[in-house]
Write an enzyme that holds these catalytic residues in place. Sequence first.
Site, PDB file in Angstrom:
ATOM      1  N   ASN A  95       0.797  -1.221   0.000  1.00 11.72           N
ATOM      2  CA  ASN A  95       0.000   0.000   0.000  1.00 11.72           C
ATOM      3  C   ASN A  95       0.832   1.274   0.000  1.00 11.72           C
ATOM      4  OD1 ASN A  95      -2.448   1.777   0.696  1.00 11.72           O
ATOM      5  ND2 ASN A  95      -1.139   2.040   2.498  1.00 11.72           N
ATOM      6  N   SER A 150      -3.744   3.283  -8.382  1.00 13.51           N
ATOM      7  CA  SER A 150      -4.518   4.522  -8.415  1.00 13.51           C
ATOM      8  C   SER A 150      -5.197   4.646  -9.768  1.00 13.51           C
ATOM      9  CB  SER A 150      -3.598   5.721  -8.191  1.00 13.51           C
ATOM     10  OG  SER A 150      -4.263   6.939  -8.499  1.00 13.51           O
ATOM     11  N   TYR A 164       4.209  10.388 -11.340  1.00 10.09           N
ATOM     12  CA  TYR A 164       3.374   9.608 -10.423  1.00 10.09           C
ATOM     13  C   TYR A 164       2.464   8.673 -11.198  1.00 10.09           C
ATOM     14  CZ  TYR A 164      -0.421   8.580  -7.133  1.00 10.09           C
ATOM     15  OH  TYR A 164      -1.367   7.945  -6.362  1.00 10.09           O
ATOM     16  N   SER A 167       4.210   5.716 -12.705  1.00  7.00           N
ATOM     17  CA  SER A 167       4.623   4.758 -11.678  1.00  7.00           C
ATOM     18  C   SER A 167       3.454   3.883 -11.258  1.00  7.00           C
ATOM     19  CB  SER A 167       5.228   5.472 -10.464  1.00  7.00           C
ATOM     20  OG  SER A 167       4.243   6.133  -9.677  1.00  7.00           O
ATOM     21  N   LYS A 168       2.251   4.452 -11.215  1.00  9.02           N
ATOM     22  CA  LYS A 168       1.069   3.663 -10.864  1.00  9.02           C
ATOM     23  C   LYS A 168       0.657   2.747 -12.015  1.00  9.02           C
ATOM     24  CE  LYS A 168       0.435   4.815  -6.617  1.00  9.02           C
ATOM     25  NZ  LYS A 168       0.583   3.798  -5.552  1.00  9.02           N
TER      26      LYS A 168
END
Length: 280
Positions: A95, A150, A164, A167-168
Amino acid sequence: MTAKRFENKVAIITGSSNGIGRATALLFAEEGAQVTITGRNSERLEETRKLLIENGVPSENINSVIGDITESEVQEKLISSTINSFGKIDILVNNAGALIPDKLGNVGIFQNVQILDDNFNLNVRSVVELTQRAFEYLEASRGEIVNVSSIASGPQGHSAHNYYSISKAAIDQLTRNLALQFIPHGIRVNCVNPGIVSTGFFSALGLNDEQIGLFTESMTSDPSKIPSGEMGKPEEIAKLIAFLADRNSSSYIIGQTITIDGGSTLVMGMLAGNSNLGKS
């Protein structure tokens, strides 16, 4: 007495000093699991431990590890202390993660590439390394991995927070790759893609309470942003994580990324202003 869902199970939940990780640790522990909680902030991690105890979780069922998940020593301590405390690992919830912004205010591809490295080290590399370290124990227990990604992963573009979001997206693909590699070893791998959730995410980006309030209002009042009209709650994401970690409930779900976002990803920008189309 009916057995609790995670009785005799051992779970590691990273990023459990706040938000989704804290809610997940509480849910797992309340349902019988022995849990390893971890985070960088010692005060917030202690708040999680106290919350578990206040909700009836025996202190001997809690293993707490303070540290930065990107550091190899912390990853090793997570595994070794869990084995020393509980003897096995049944569930790994990856997480921990964050949107690491450019402190100079640059956005998109004009951010310094060090910001790319920082986002990938936390959001991807730490997941890969911790999974490598946990593999032999998860294989022995025929365990479960749940990754937390996400809706920023796409397929919509995110020009401002480029590093970001990619990366998700990498976590979504990693989930699929690991699921194929691990299922012959008895390990299931799945992923959840939360939308906008009421956590410490936005304060970590430097927003104050007033700014967060204005942002929340703008999101929840506009059906083209969150059709349900509500921010997600950490407890709602935790319930989905628990479902995927419970083989009795979700045994045939393998390598899937499940979106939980109040309908946000259903809305196409070109149609957002036409919600009343067809009404008299």
